[in-house]
Scaffold this motif. Structure first.
Motif, PDB file in Angstrom:
ATOM      1  N   PRO A  19       5.511   7.513  -3.744  1.00  0.00           N
ATOM      2  CA  PRO A  19       5.300   8.583  -2.759  1.00  0.00           C
ATOM      3  C   PRO A  19       6.379   8.574  -1.690  1.00  0.00           C
ATOM      4  N   SER A  20       6.698   9.765  -1.201  1.00  0.00           N
ATOM      5  CA  SER A  20       7.620   9.838  -0.069  1.00  0.00           C
ATOM      6  C   SER A  20       6.951   9.335   1.203  1.00  0.00           C
ATOM      7  N   LEU A  21       5.607   9.427   1.258  1.00  0.00           N
ATOM      8  CA  LEU A  21       4.859   8.940   2.420  1.00  0.00           C
ATOM      9  C   LEU A  21       3.527   8.381   1.954  1.00  0.00           C
ATOM     10  N   LEU A  22       3.183   7.201   2.441  1.00  0.00           N
ATOM     11  CA  LEU A  22       1.888   6.569   2.206  1.00  0.00           C
ATOM     12  C   LEU A  22       1.190   6.420   3.547  1.00  0.00           C
ATOM     13  N   VAL A  23       0.044   7.091   3.707  1.00  0.00           N
ATOM     14  CA  VAL A  23      -0.732   7.035   4.951  1.00  0.00           C
ATOM     15  C   VAL A  23      -1.981   6.200   4.687  1.00  0.00           C
ATOM     16  N   ILE A  24      -2.151   5.122   5.451  1.00  0.00           N
ATOM     17  CA  ILE A  24      -3.288   4.217   5.280  1.00  0.00           C
ATOM     18  C   ILE A  24      -4.150   4.276   6.537  1.00  0.00           C
ATOM     19  N   ALA A  25      -5.378   4.773   6.388  1.00  0.00           N
ATOM     20  CA  ALA A  25      -6.292   4.954   7.517  1.00  0.00           C
ATOM     21  C   ALA A  25      -7.264   3.778   7.597  1.00  0.00           C
ATOM     22  N   LEU A  26      -7.280   3.107   8.752  1.00  0.00           N
ATOM     23  CA  LEU A  26      -8.194   1.995   8.994  1.00  0.00           C
ATOM     24  C   LEU A  26      -9.186   2.313  10.109  1.00  0.00           C
TER      25      LEU A  26
END
Length: 271
Positions: free
Chosen positions: A47-54
């Motif tokens: 992926p060009s961007l990986l967003v990880i929500a915690l």
């Protein structure tokens, strides 16, 4: 002369750790794993961007993006499936992976809704940023723990800070090319404050692999104002092509998300 027959016996000469040697050691936990909805691809996801929500606010905002597609999950053997709903829900203890768009401009969302202990943080970070998922850029969204913050955090005010890897701060991608900062204009996390747990492990993983990584932390941990702040931040800097305006508005009573909780853990890992 003391009567050795009636005198109280002396305390045990064993230390607690010696007594533990007689107990059966617990079975080691199985390693966490990634499970994809389609057969495992021959090539890793890039992926060009990986967003990880915690954090609770980021989980709420990303959960309500309707155009995402569920493509997989991260499985922790110690987290039972019992009590989870059939369809993804904010009340589940799960870690689902979603795709926002296809092919060349792939963006992945990871919603970590289950507790991850300090001992498991490194293993989880290696899975999310490893051989099967190789992102160009990573954004981690977490909350400030008041006990780890050097200073006073007013409960009725909202704050947001960031930490960056060396590659992100220098504006370099994997090919050594330049680029702008992902979260322009945000203050850096104050010196003397600490971050631990999975967020710290993920940022450290980005640093080791020379990935452009940003950790964004917000305060307070719950509430409509911080949801609005996180939503604005994502709309302005990250998810430009997606309409987030209807998420968490005044008419949406669930935006108070009283059922969402964070899972703090003690940890000796800091960044």
């Amino acid at each position: 002369m003391e009567d050795v027959l009636t005198e109280l016996p002396p305390p045990s000469r064993f230390f607690q750790e010696d007594l533990d040697n007689f107990a059966t050691p617990p079975l080691p936990l199985q390693s966490p794993s990634l499970l994809f909805s389609s057969p495992k691809p021959d090539q890793p996801l890039r992926p060009s961007l990986l967003v990880i929500a915690l954090s609770s606010p980021s989980l709420y905002v990303l959960h309500h993006i309707s155009s995402k597609t569920l493509i997989g999950s991260l499985l922790l053997p110690e987290i039972p499936f019992s009590g989870n709903s059939i369809e993804p829900s904010l009340g589940d203890k799960s870690c689902n992976i979603y795709a926002l768009n296809e092919a060349e401009n792939l963006t992945l969302l990871v919603l970590v809704q289950c507790p991850v202990s300090a001992e498991r943080s490194n293993a989880v970070a290696k899975l999310l940023i490893g051989d099967q998922i190789i992102p160009e850029r990573v954004l981690i969204l977490d909350s400030v723990q008041s006990q780890n913050f050097r200073g006073k955090l007013a409960p009725d005010e909202t704050y947001v800070f960031k930490l960056e890897t060396s590659a992100e701060r220098k504006g370099l991608d994997g090919n050594g090319c330049g680029g702008s900062s992902l979260l322009k204009g945000l203050d850096y996390f104050p010196s003397g404050s600490v971050l631990d747990g999975l967020a710290a492990a993920l940022l450290a993983r980005c640093q080791m692999r020379k990935i452009r990584g940003t950790l964004c932390v917000s305060w307070p941990r719950h509430g409509v104002p911080v949801v609005a702040m996180v939503k604005s931040l994502l709309q302005r800097n990250v998810l430009h092509g997606f309409d987030l305006s209807s998420i968490g508005d005044a008419k949406d009573k669930s935006s108070r998300f009283t059922s969402i909780k964070n899972y703090p853990f003690d940890s000796d890992m800091y960044t």
